[in-house]
Design an enzyme around this catalytic site. Structure first.
Site: not given
Ligand code: IVH
Length: 707
Positions: A133, A135, A137, A245, A333, A427, A430, A445, A451
């Site tokens: 799915e 991610k 933002d 999610y 990512k 350093c 110091c 250092c 220091c």
């Molecule tokens: S799952 C235990 N699913 O990404 C799993 N997170 O980098 C919990 N986020 O804190 C996260 N889209 O705020 C999950 N489809 C998605 C997401 C997602 C955005 C964010 C979320 C999390 C952060 C981690």
């Protein structure tokens, strides 16, 4: 307050400021306004007229209108009337809100799936189905439904404790007040992401601009700023959205797969992401990634990658967590955003353990919506390898929350007279010799506590969130207290209230402080006079001793006295006490040596003893567990056939046991698979209970064993 540079800059029209001046001036204005807010709200003793305050605020808004990326969520323009998030009640999460590990390359994904296979001891032809799915933002939130009614909503906070933003979340159309369910579970915590769509973000900024208010830098900041409003009627005017999610505490689950639960969310009236899909192999995952990356620019909201989660919930349970992220999920990512700028200089910073880190001073440039003027250069080899010289035009990149990096030099743009950078061997703070140990890339250092840089960095670490976590005592205050001689060592902090005003001005009379803030600080320090053993150890800032290691040490030795005794006996680096250190699982010779080295220095012992006289260190409390393995030491040896070593270890730890690498008198149980050699023999000699794999499975499944 009376900074002449900025007093002068105040006279320069905003449109004439350079980007660099604007950034600097913006930071100064934020500090200034916060201080006036504090005087006004906390002390009811303003030192400027309303008109003067309004002029400062208006100027801040004008700068942010011209340079929107400066308007981050911490800017006073993003909060109402000086209210900050501390106005929300803090509430502990019933289950921690975790973060995700990151992957960037296809190989990272292969490794992720391989690790899952190994951990679960799967056959080659067993299929690992993953839910994929986008991610989002945005900002994560947890929604607690009891008997189907929305009763409480929290921010993520530090993952353990969040802030109660229930009323703000109630204004979001994707969050139903009641779940559409005939027979709702007693408890169900839905987790997901609050975000703002591009169209709504553009409209909001138009309105803000027309009303002479600040525009937001990006949809994420707009969502975060809107959620942090103390007045929910303001949040209600901000068009926020939500995707569900994940989940926290639940009294019952509607399905036995990730996909199934998320489908139920949709049936219950929650919004879920339509791009959620199932992938059944690594190539399918990579196709999905490529497809979403292609669709990214056309999506109505910001995403910064995709997330994969193991579909089977029984597998998720078995895989569990490693420190703060699940083994069963990962974030893939998108590549970091890049920009070109000029390297104006290289500063050398000295860290807590003396490491000299080169920092690139850049001509400010916007990368992915944020102004960047510093970037890390890691160490001297890195500078050599990339051939970086002051004056070069360089490519910088920023990925998510990671510190910006210098990627490479644009060789064609180099001027003729530039020189290679020569890394100092002393350093810069110091003057002590700075040396590289064998095989180390980092130059350190050798000044230790003489220091000042190391001293102040240790103090910053000492009060930081995962250490003593003292409210109102941030990095800036620590530096000021260190520079004026109020605090040199951690123990000094706890004598501050008692000695206040005896040698210099009382804290309340110092620049930036008042009666209320001084009293609050002393109270916050007082509240930390009692501290858990693991936090105490972590706070000492010993090289290689992070949070997890500090916890292991606390768990193994129980009390500070027992640990100090063990340290004394182990200093010879031989014998049982030393063996015991090496035996702590995950605690290699490097860590053991670093830990003992620290205590071999008398000045460190003095600091620790002084501190221990000021505070009371609570003995380590093992998490409550009715498991018979709780507090016991287990050793695995030989091959396990149905459960991987990693899973067996995780399972034993979940039952409260310590897992050790070798057998000693302290071992309580040995699990011996086929091929077990000397360890099983030693266990026999010492008369330690030994079981085979099937007996271990019985113990793991029934939670029963007699010792
Ligand atoms: S799952 C235990 N699913 O990404 C799993 N997170 O980098 C919990 N986020 O804190 C996260 N889209 O705020 C999950 N489809 C998605 C997401 C997602 C955005 C964010 C979320 C999390 C952060 C981690």
């Amino acid at each position: 307050m009376s900074d002449p540079v900025h007093q002068d800059l105040l006279k320069t029209p905003v449109e004439d400021l350079t980007a660099e001046q604007a950034k600097d001036h913006h930071a100064w204005l934020c500090d200034e306004i916060r201080e006036h807010d504090r005087r006004y709200y906390a002390e009811s003793a303003p030192t400027v007229t309303d008109a003067e305050y309004d002029a400062l605020f208006r100027r801040l808004q004008l700068i942010e209108n011209r340079f929107p990326s400066l308007a981050d969520e911490n800017s006073p323009t993003q909060t109402v009337g000086g209210t900050v998030s501390s106005g929300f009640a803090k509430v502990a999460h019933s289950k921690p809100m975790l973060s995700l590990g990151n992957a960037f390359a296809p190989e990272d994904i292969e490794e992720f799936v391989d690790r899952i296979r190994r951990f679960l001891s799967l056959e080659d032809n067993d299929e690992v189905a993953l839910v994929a799915e986008p991610k989002i933002d945005g900002v994560s939130a947890s929604l607690r439904y009891e008997q189907g009614r929305f009763v409480c909503g929290l921010t993520r906070g530090d993952g353990q404790v969040g802030e109660d933003i229930t009323q703000n979340l109630r204004t979001i159309i994707d969050i139903p007040e009641t779940l559409e369910l005939d027979d709702p579970p007693d408890v169900f915590e839905v987790r997901g992401e609050v975000y703002m769509s591009h169209a709504d973000f553009a409209k909001l900024n138009e309105n803000q601009d027309a009303a002479g208010k600040t525009v937001f830098a990006n949809p994420r900041n707009a969502a975060s700023g809107s959620l942090r409003q103390l007045d929910p009627t303001i949040t209600a005017q901000r068009p926020l959205r939500f995707f569900a999610y994940a989940w926290g505490e639940t009294s019952a689950l509607p399905a036995d797969t990730q996909f199934g639960v998320v489908r139920s969310f949709a049936e219950w009236g929650l919004a879920t992401n339509a791009l959620t899909a199932i992938c059944r192999s690594v190539p399918e995952i990579l196709d999905y990634y490529a497809r979403i990356e292609g669709e990214r620019s056309g999506l109505p909201y910001d995403i910064d990658g995709v997330v994969y989660k193991v579909d089977r919930l029984d597998w998720q349970d078995r895989l569990g967590f490693i420190s703060r992220s699940p083994r069963w999920a990962i974030a893939h990512k998108f590549p970091a955003e890049q920009a070109q700028t000029v390297l104006q200089g290289i500063d050398i910073q000295v860290g807590r353990t003396g490491a000299l880190t080169p920092v690139a001073k850049l001509q400010p440039v916007t990368v992915g919506g944020v102004v960047v003027s510093n970037a890390t250069l890691h160490n001297e080899d890195e500078i050599d390898r990339k051939g970086i010289r002051v004056g070069d035009t360089v490519v910088v990149q920023r990925a998510g929350d990671v510190i910006p990096q210098v990627v490479r030099v644009i060789a064609e743009k180099r001027s003729g007279d530039s020189q290679p950078f020569s890394f100092p061997d002393r350093c810069p703070i110091c003057g002590s010799l700075a040396v590289r140990e064998d095989g180390e890339a980092v130059r350190r250092c050798t000044g230790g506590l003489i220091c000042p840089a190391q001293q102040v960095e240790r103090l910053k670490h000492f009060v930081s969130r995962n250490a003593f976590d003292i409210d109102g005592l941030g990095q800036k205050q620590i530096v000021a207290f260190f520079e004026d001689g109020t605090i040199e060592t951690p123990g000094d902090l706890f004598r501050m209230a008692e000695l206040d005003g005896q040698t210099g001005a009382a804290l309340a009379d110092r620049e930036g402080w008042g009666d209320v803030s001084a009293r609050n600080l002393f109270q916050a320090i007082e509240e930390r006079r009692s501290i858990s053993f693991d936090r105490f150890l972590f706070a000492l800032g010993i090289r290689h001793i992070g949070q997890a290691t500090a916890r292991m040490l606390a768990k193994t030795y129980g009390t500070l006295d027992a640990l100090t005794d063990a340290v004394r006996q182990a200093q010879s680096r031989e014998g049982e006490a030393w063996e015991n250190f090496l035996n702590i699982d995950g605690f290699g010779a490097t860590m053991a040596a670093a830990f003992l080295d620290f205590f071999a220095e008398q000045h460190n012992v003095d600091v620790v003893e002084d501190l221990a006289r000021q505070v009371s260190v609570e003995p380590f409390e093992a998490p409550e567990s009715d498991s018979p393995l709780s507090g016991k030491t287990v050793v695995f040896t030989g091959t396990l056939e149905t459960m991987s070593r990693a899973e067996a270890k995780a399972r034993a730890e979940a039952m409260g046991a310590k897992v050790a690498g070798s057998v000693s008198k302290k071992t309580d149980l040995v699990v011996a698979g086929p091929g077990a050699g000397s360890k099983a023999k030693k266990a026999q000699e010492l008369g330690i209970q030994t079981v085979d794999e099937s007996a271990w499975l019985e113990i793991a499944n029934t939670n029963q064993i007699d010792f």
